[in-house]
Design an enzyme around this catalytic site. Sequence first.
Site, PDB file in Angstrom:
ATOM      1  CB  CYS A  31      -0.925  -0.022   1.260  1.00 24.87           C
ATOM      2  SG  CYS A  31      -1.803   1.372   1.499  1.00 24.87           S
ATOM      3  CB  CYS A  34       0.460   1.565   4.128  1.00 27.06           C
ATOM      4  SG  CYS A  34      -1.486   1.186   4.159  1.00 27.06           S
TER       5      CYS A  34
END
Length: 103
Positions: A31, A34
């Site tokens: 991600c 992230c």
Amino acid sequence: MAALHLTEANFEQEVLNADIPVLVDFWAPWCGPCKMLSPVIDEIADEVTDVKICKVNTDEADTIAFRYNVMSIPTLILFKNGEVSATSVGAKPKAEVLNFIRS
């Protein structure tokens, strides 16, 4: 102190039974947002002493993410007294994360 990595085995003890508020960062290694948020979470973990800072890799502990209805990552969930106190979705700058944990 570094962010604590949570698993099914330690989630209850570290989060639900904690005697201080706990911020949990739900993330995954693939991600992009992230990856942007991760160093912010690590900085906060080194600076804040009255909130436990933890991370859950949703690829490895998907049942925890499912239990708390994490549909998008990164998701930050603040727990107080073993209960969800607040939720935030998406990467945020450090100041916003600090405001979130102080809410």
